[in-house]
Design a protein around this motif. Structure first.
Motif, PDB file in Angstrom:
ATOM      1  N   GLY A 294       1.296  22.854 -68.170  1.00 22.28           N
ATOM      2  CA  GLY A 294       1.769  23.812 -67.169  1.00 22.28           C
ATOM      3  C   GLY A 294       1.030  24.887 -66.894  1.00 22.28           C
ATOM      4  N   VAL A 295      -0.227  24.468 -66.660  1.00 20.51           N
ATOM      5  CA  VAL A 295      -1.417  25.574 -66.224  1.00 20.51           C
ATOM      6  C   VAL A 295      -1.761  25.236 -64.795  1.00 20.51           C
ATOM      7  CG1 VAL A 295      -3.533  26.569 -66.647  1.00 20.51           C
ATOM      8  CG2 VAL A 295      -2.111  25.995 -68.725  1.00 20.51           C
ATOM      9  N   GLU A 296      -1.813  26.341 -64.086  1.00 21.79           N
ATOM     10  CA  GLU A 296      -2.128  25.894 -62.790  1.00 21.79           C
ATOM     11  C   GLU A 296      -3.392  25.701 -62.723  1.00 21.79           C
ATOM     12  OE1 GLU A 296      -2.258  28.432 -58.317  1.00 21.79           O
ATOM     13  OE2 GLU A 296      -1.125  29.163 -59.969  1.00 21.79           O
ATOM     14  N   LEU A 297      -3.970  24.681 -61.782  1.00 18.38           N
ATOM     15  CA  LEU A 297      -5.613  24.392 -61.601  1.00 18.38           C
ATOM     16  C   LEU A 297      -5.877  24.411 -60.433  1.00 18.38           C
ATOM     17  CD1 LEU A 297      -7.927  23.279 -62.950  1.00 18.38           C
ATOM     18  CD2 LEU A 297      -7.454  21.014 -62.909  1.00 18.38           C
ATOM     19  N   LYS A 298      -6.403  25.318 -59.759  1.00 17.72           N
ATOM     20  CA  LYS A 298      -7.258  25.359 -58.614  1.00 17.72           C
ATOM     21  C   LYS A 298      -8.332  24.800 -58.243  1.00 17.72           C
ATOM     22  CE  LYS A 298      -4.778  30.063 -58.082  1.00 17.72           C
ATOM     23  NZ  LYS A 298      -4.773  31.478 -57.631  1.00 17.72           N
ATOM     24  N   ARG A 299      -8.633  24.702 -57.145  1.00 17.64           N
ATOM     25  CA  ARG A 299      -9.993  23.981 -56.623  1.00 17.64           C
ATOM     26  C   ARG A 299     -10.411  25.316 -55.733  1.00 17.64           C
ATOM     27  NH1 ARG A 299     -11.315  19.148 -57.994  1.00 17.64           N
ATOM     28  NH2 ARG A 299     -12.622  18.765 -56.360  1.00 17.64           N
ATOM     29  N   MET A 420      -3.963  29.178 -71.438  1.00 17.52           N
ATOM     30  CA  MET A 420      -3.569  28.238 -72.314  1.00 17.52           C
ATOM     31  C   MET A 420      -3.167  29.204 -73.514  1.00 17.52           C
ATOM     32  SD  MET A 420      -6.135  25.222 -71.760  1.00 17.52           S
ATOM     33  CE  MET A 420      -6.071  24.301 -70.205  1.00 17.52           C
ATOM     34  N   PRO A 421      -2.381  28.627 -74.443  1.00 15.94           N
ATOM     35  CA  PRO A 421      -1.526  29.413 -75.419  1.00 15.94           C
ATOM     36  C   PRO A 421      -2.323  29.480 -76.702  1.00 15.94           C
ATOM     37  CG  PRO A 421      -0.505  27.161 -75.149  1.00 15.94           C
ATOM     38  CD  PRO A 421      -1.545  27.353 -74.021  1.00 15.94           C
ATOM     39  N   GLN A 422      -3.323  28.701 -77.223  1.00 18.88           N
ATOM     40  CA  GLN A 422      -3.805  29.076 -78.311  1.00 18.88           C
ATOM     41  C   GLN A 422      -5.241  28.301 -77.938  1.00 18.88           C
ATOM     42  OE1 GLN A 422      -2.114  25.479 -80.692  1.00 18.88           O
ATOM     43  NE2 GLN A 422      -4.051  25.704 -81.263  1.00 18.88           N
ATOM     44  N   SER A 423      -6.081  28.701 -79.050  1.00 14.47           N
ATOM     45  CA  SER A 423      -7.641  28.343 -79.212  1.00 14.47           C
ATOM     46  C   SER A 423      -7.873  26.825 -78.995  1.00 14.47           C
ATOM     47  CB  SER A 423      -8.452  28.943 -80.437  1.00 14.47           C
ATOM     48  OG  SER A 423      -8.173  30.218 -80.260  1.00 14.47           O
ATOM     49  N   LYS A 424      -7.038  26.126 -79.727  1.00 19.01           N
ATOM     50  CA  LYS A 424      -7.252  24.615 -79.765  1.00 19.01           C
ATOM     51  C   LYS A 424      -7.051  24.064 -78.473  1.00 19.01           C
ATOM     52  CE  LYS A 424      -5.268  20.407 -81.959  1.00 19.01           C
ATOM     53  NZ  LYS A 424      -4.374  19.781 -82.718  1.00 19.01           N
ATOM     54  N   HIS A 425      -6.177  24.546 -77.458  1.00 23.33           N
ATOM     55  CA  HIS A 425      -5.896  23.920 -76.293  1.00 23.33           C
ATOM     56  C   HIS A 425      -7.229  24.468 -75.440  1.00 23.33           C
ATOM     57  CE1 HIS A 425      -1.304  24.149 -77.039  1.00 23.33           C
ATOM     58  NE2 HIS A 425      -2.016  22.689 -77.375  1.00 23.33           N
ATOM     59  N   GLN A 426      -7.827  25.717 -75.656  1.00 23.58           N
ATOM     60  CA  GLN A 426      -8.782  26.072 -74.900  1.00 23.58           C
ATOM     61  C   GLN A 426      -9.915  25.262 -75.148  1.00 23.58           C
ATOM     62  OE1 GLN A 426      -8.756  30.248 -76.249  1.00 23.58           O
ATOM     63  NE2 GLN A 426      -7.429  30.902 -74.667  1.00 23.58           N
ATOM     64  N   ILE A 427     -10.291  25.041 -76.360  1.00 22.77           N
ATOM     65  CA  ILE A 427     -11.517  24.331 -76.883  1.00 22.77           C
ATOM     66  C   ILE A 427     -11.307  22.832 -76.066  1.00 22.77           C
ATOM     67  CG2 ILE A 427     -12.406  22.940 -78.755  1.00 22.77           C
ATOM     68  CD1 ILE A 427     -13.709  25.672 -78.225  1.00 22.77           C
ATOM     69  N   GLN A 428     -10.224  22.010 -76.099  1.00 27.82           N
ATOM     70  CA  GLN A 428     -10.106  20.964 -75.572  1.00 27.82           C
ATOM     71  C   GLN A 428     -10.200  20.686 -74.161  1.00 27.82           C
ATOM     72  OE1 GLN A 428      -5.949  20.113 -77.139  1.00 27.82           O
ATOM     73  NE2 GLN A 428      -6.684  18.827 -78.613  1.00 27.82           N
ATOM     74  N   ALA A 429      -9.795  21.763 -73.337  1.00 27.94           N
ATOM     75  CA  ALA A 429     -10.210  21.919 -71.914  1.00 27.94           C
ATOM     76  C   ALA A 429     -11.673  22.247 -71.886  1.00 27.94           C
ATOM     77  CB  ALA A 429      -9.175  23.384 -71.383  1.00 27.94           C
ATOM     78  N   LEU A 430     -12.173  22.968 -72.646  1.00 27.34           N
ATOM     79  CA  LEU A 430     -13.727  23.431 -72.326  1.00 27.34           C
ATOM     80  C   LEU A 430     -14.461  22.146 -72.742  1.00 27.34           C
ATOM     81  CD1 LEU A 430     -14.133  26.857 -74.033  1.00 27.34           C
ATOM     82  CD2 LEU A 430     -14.334  26.291 -71.415  1.00 27.34           C
ATOM     83  N   HIS A 431     -13.990  20.958 -73.742  1.00 27.93           N
ATOM     84  CA  HIS A 431     -14.556  20.125 -73.967  1.00 27.93           C
ATOM     85  C   HIS A 431     -14.660  19.170 -72.856  1.00 27.93           C
ATOM     86  CE1 HIS A 431     -15.109  17.343 -77.563  1.00 27.93           C
ATOM     87  NE2 HIS A 431     -16.248  17.129 -76.683  1.00 27.93           N
ATOM     88  N   LEU A 432     -13.502  18.845 -72.005  1.00 19.83           N
ATOM     89  CA  LEU A 432     -13.318  17.986 -70.887  1.00 19.83           C
ATOM     90  C   LEU A 432     -14.255  18.725 -69.769  1.00 19.83           C
ATOM     91  CD1 LEU A 432      -9.604  17.251 -71.199  1.00 19.83           C
ATOM     92  CD2 LEU A 432     -11.602  15.627 -71.631  1.00 19.83           C
ATOM     93  N   LEU A 433     -14.220  19.968 -69.606  1.00 17.48           N
ATOM     94  CA  LEU A 433     -14.871  20.699 -68.540  1.00 17.48           C
ATOM     95  C   LEU A 433     -16.909  20.375 -68.519  1.00 17.48           C
ATOM     96  CD1 LEU A 433     -13.017  23.963 -67.971  1.00 17.48           C
ATOM     97  CD2 LEU A 433     -13.518  22.308 -66.303  1.00 17.48           C
ATOM     98  N   ILE A 434     -17.229  20.472 -70.053  1.00 22.83           N
ATOM     99  CA  ILE A 434     -18.432  20.350 -70.220  1.00 22.83           C
ATOM    100  C   ILE A 434     -18.789  18.967 -69.959  1.00 22.83           C
ATOM    101  CG2 ILE A 434     -20.254  20.095 -72.134  1.00 22.83           C
ATOM    102  CD1 ILE A 434     -19.409  22.919 -71.531  1.00 22.83           C
ATOM    103  N   MET A 435     -17.989  17.845 -70.070  1.00 28.97           N
ATOM    104  CA  MET A 435     -18.005  16.370 -69.701  1.00 28.97           C
ATOM    105  C   MET A 435     -18.309  16.265 -68.159  1.00 28.97           C
ATOM    106  SD  MET A 435     -18.350  14.969 -72.572  1.00 28.97           S
ATOM    107  CE  MET A 435     -18.863  16.196 -73.421  1.00 28.97           C
ATOM    108  N   LEU A 436     -17.753  17.306 -67.509  1.00 31.63           N
ATOM    109  CA  LEU A 436     -17.588  17.199 -65.888  1.00 31.63           C
ATOM    110  C   LEU A 436     -18.877  17.900 -65.366  1.00 31.63           C
ATOM    111  CD1 LEU A 436     -13.919  18.040 -65.101  1.00 31.63           C
ATOM    112  CD2 LEU A 436     -15.261  15.809 -64.640  1.00 31.63           C
TER     113      LEU A 436
END
Length: 677
Positions: A294-299, A420-436
């Motif tokens: 439920g996090v808004e993702l803008k471009r 994002m509500p917790q560090s685990k979610h933040q790391i998972q999002a950062l993980h995918l962003l690094i791949m991008l």
């Protein structure tokens, strides 16, 4: 006496700086207003300042500290922010606001969705023209949650195009021809910014304290897509992670990669073509993940006009690397950046206040001009560069990139991580962003984070802890050149620094490709291989059958000779296999025998019998033992690769269990060679 005079002089200098700071920003609220940062209730209640004793002290510092924390520990909360404001002030003085402005282009939802589909390798869905991206194969390998997300975005594109009275080339029903929705939410239209989404509780800002305990270490699961884990827990109504937040007085945890039997895969272990496909998968997974939380993702709708094509500072990374590779082929990080890092690492790591204490602005400007004129001619005198000068040039190089290091299109997604509500979610999002990230940006960011990790490791000498370093680096990464120094979408300056903390402490994990992405890549390659033109399939099968028969005869003779020349018990079992009347080489392969090719060794190939404990490091050690005494001179370090089959090329981790990998990719070739530069 001299020491007393020196101490008095330092106090006088500190008081002068404090007076100037107080005159410029009489309160934290005025500083936030100056830099365009909105003050929420937490800032307004906890950070009202007064000027009683020559420095700004927060109201929080006047209260009794919580149990277990001293007054000095609590007062650090605002003091830790001073490095950030000083860095932003320094950036303004160096002319950050005088650069060319970014242009905000008017873009409707249809164009945003079309850009997203193009970046995800699915542009053919809106253009109808076959592209280089494996669109059909990619769609066939998506999870139900990912497919639902793609379907909704394509449906949103279709509806927007209809509003513009333009008939889209392909309707969403032409792509997803199913009689039932893929998920409970699949039939609902979406927009990039849904107005009715309730954002999860935001994580409180982390402020470090003195004497804090060590961060908690946790292993991050790689086997299931992150979006599936979040969607599954939310569906069961048991997503405790979605509402759990970290305590304000604890540092972010450190996440560790698992130890899978197929081995870990670093970003540089895969071929460029495979990493391009990983980018397609990662964008779809990232968008699905944000949607599930439920996090808004803008471009970003910003574009930049004409940029420099020559020189060092203010040149796009791709252009700079192209120029550098003419001088040093294979360069992945700009030569000037590597030279500055080298200068700082020689003796600067132990310099107190490195990165924080600025050099002379006029001196740094003069050195920049000399670098522009003399660097590529090897006439620049590096002996004249002091540590603080090198640090200033390093930060200047980053912030003057015409496009942000984290890229214009993905910077809003990095900023949204804080929602994002917790560090685990933040790391998972950062993980995918690094791949991008594009390869040049990803390589430069990794070089920067490795250096920052070294700075933090020498904290006892340079007095630059993790929080101090993060505060200094954050504005250089998140304030875009050509825009005013504002961070409207972020939870204040501490939020930007928290992201840098996560990047520094988890960089080893973030540059490891998750196992679920590798599995998806294998499925994508297999699906792509089955979608060949049918006209030539019969001819190809005949040629392949003939080639396989000839290969089996050659390999069978080679393996027979190898097995008979070795008296190991396991090889006797192979002889029995070869003596079977109906034996074929494929039968031998099913018994777990592979042939490893080593074109740079005296023994160019070797048959290896695999068991459940055979690892890549065992094979590499065997080759080194067989050829170590024969080699002349220093050889480049070599690694074991799997090539072909359902992967392009992958350098194997030393702990990879080869029998398990063979069962996943039985048609690959095994090659022992150096990594390509």
């Amino acid at each position: 006496m001299n020491q007393a005079n020196k101490r008095q002089g330092r106090r006088r200098t500190a008081n002068d700086v404090t007076v100037k700071t107080r005159e410029s920003f009489p309160s934290l609220a005025s500083a936030m207003l100056h830099f365009g940062i909105p003050a929420d209730s937490r800032w307004e209640e906890g950070c009202q300042c007064y000027q009683g004793s020559g420095r700004m002290i927060s109201q929080e510092a006047l209260r009794l500290p919580p149990e277990g924390r001293s007054v000095s520990q609590t007062s650090l909360d605002f003091n830790s922010m001073e490095d950030y404001w000083s860095e932003v002030k320094s950036m303004e003085e160096n002319g950050l606001g005088c650069q060319e402005e970014l242009l905000e282009r008017s873009v409707d939802e249809a164009e945003l969705e079309e850009a997203w589909l193009h970046e995800a390798g699915l542009s053919t869905l809106v253009s109808g023209v076959p592209s280089d991206g494996p669109a059909e194969a990619l769609l066939s390998t998506l999870t139900r949650t990912q497919a639902a997300l793609v379907k909704k975005r394509l449906d949103n594109y279709t509806q927007t195009m209809r509003k513009r009275n333009k008939q889209p080339i392909r309707h969403v029903r032409d792509v997803f021809s199913t009689h039932e929705p893929l998920s409970g939410r699949a039939s609902e239209p979406i927009s990039p910014a849904p107005p009715n989404i309730q954002s999860p509780p935001k994580m409180p800002l982390w402020n470090p304290v003195q004497g804090e305990t060590q961060p908690v270490k946790e292993t991050l699961a790689f086997d299931v897509p992150y979006s599936e884990g979040v969607a599954g827990r939310s569906k069961e109504g048991n997503c405790q992670d979605c509402h759990r937040v970290s305590r304000e007085d604890t540092p972010p945890p450190i996440f560790l990669p698992p130890c899978p039997k197929l081995g870990l895969t670093r970003v540089d272990d895969l071929s460029s073509e495979d990493m391009r496909k990983i980018g397609y998968i990662s964008l779809i997974e990232l968008t699905t993940y944000y949607d599930a939380l439920g996090v808004e993702l803008k471009r970003s709708r910003s574009v930049r006009g004409k940029v420099r094509e020559t020189g060092i500072f203010g040149v796009p990374l791709a252009t700079l690397l192209e120029n550098d590779q003419k001088k040093l082929p294979g360069s992945k990080v700009p030569l000037i950046f590597r030279k500055l890092l080298s200068k700082l690492e020689q003796t600067g790591l132990q310099t107190e206040g490195i990165l924080r204490v600025p050099g002379s602005a006029s001196r740094v400007k003069h050195l920049r001009q000399e670098l522009e004129a003399k660097f590529y001619e090897d006439r620049f005198d590096w002996e004249q560069v002091r540590h603080n000068d090198a640090a200033g040039l390093l930060k200047m190089f980053i912030r003057e990139l015409p496009y942000p290091l984290l890229t214009l299109q993905h910077l809003p997604a990095f900023i949204a991580v804080l929602n994002m509500p917790q560090s685990k979610h933040q790391i998972q999002a950062l993980h995918l962003l690094i791949m991008l990230l594009p390869e040049p940006n990803r390589d430069l960011l990794k070089a920067l984070l490795e250096f920052l990790g070294k700075v933090v490791a020498h904290e006892d000498k340079n007095r630059m802890g993790l929080w101090n370093v993060s505060m200094i680096v954050a504005p250089n990464l998140f304030i875009i050149r050509g825009k005013s120094a504002k961070l409207e979408e972020m939870q204040g300056a501490a939020g930007a620094a928290r992201l840098v903390c996560l990047l520094i402490t988890n960089q080893d994990l973030l540059w490891t490709v998750p196992c679920f992405l590798i599995s998806h890549l294998r499925k994508l390659n297999e699906a792509s291989a089955t979608k060949k033109p049918p006209s030539s399939e019969k001819t190809k099968r005949k040629l392949l059958r003939r080639w396989t028969m000839d290969r089996d005869k050659r390999e069978k003779a080679q393996v027979r000779g190898f097995i008979r020349s070795h008296g190991h018990p396991e090889c006797i079992a192979c002889i029995c296999v070869l003596q079977r009347a109906s034996c074929k080489f494929s039968d031998l392969l099913r018994e777990g025998v592979i042939r490893v090719h080593a074109p740079l060794h005296a023994k160019v190939s070797m048959a290896i019998l695999l068991d459940s404990e055979t690892k890549a490091k065992d094979v590499m050690a065997r080759f080194d033992c067989e050829n170590g005494s024969r080699g002349s001179g220093r050889r480049p370090r070599q690694f074991l690769f799997e090539v072909g089959g359902n992967i392009g090329e992958r350098c194997l981790d030393a702990e990879t269990h080869l029998l398990d990998l063979y069962r996943v990719n039985p048609n690959c070739a095994w090659v022992f060679k150096p990594k390509s530069t």
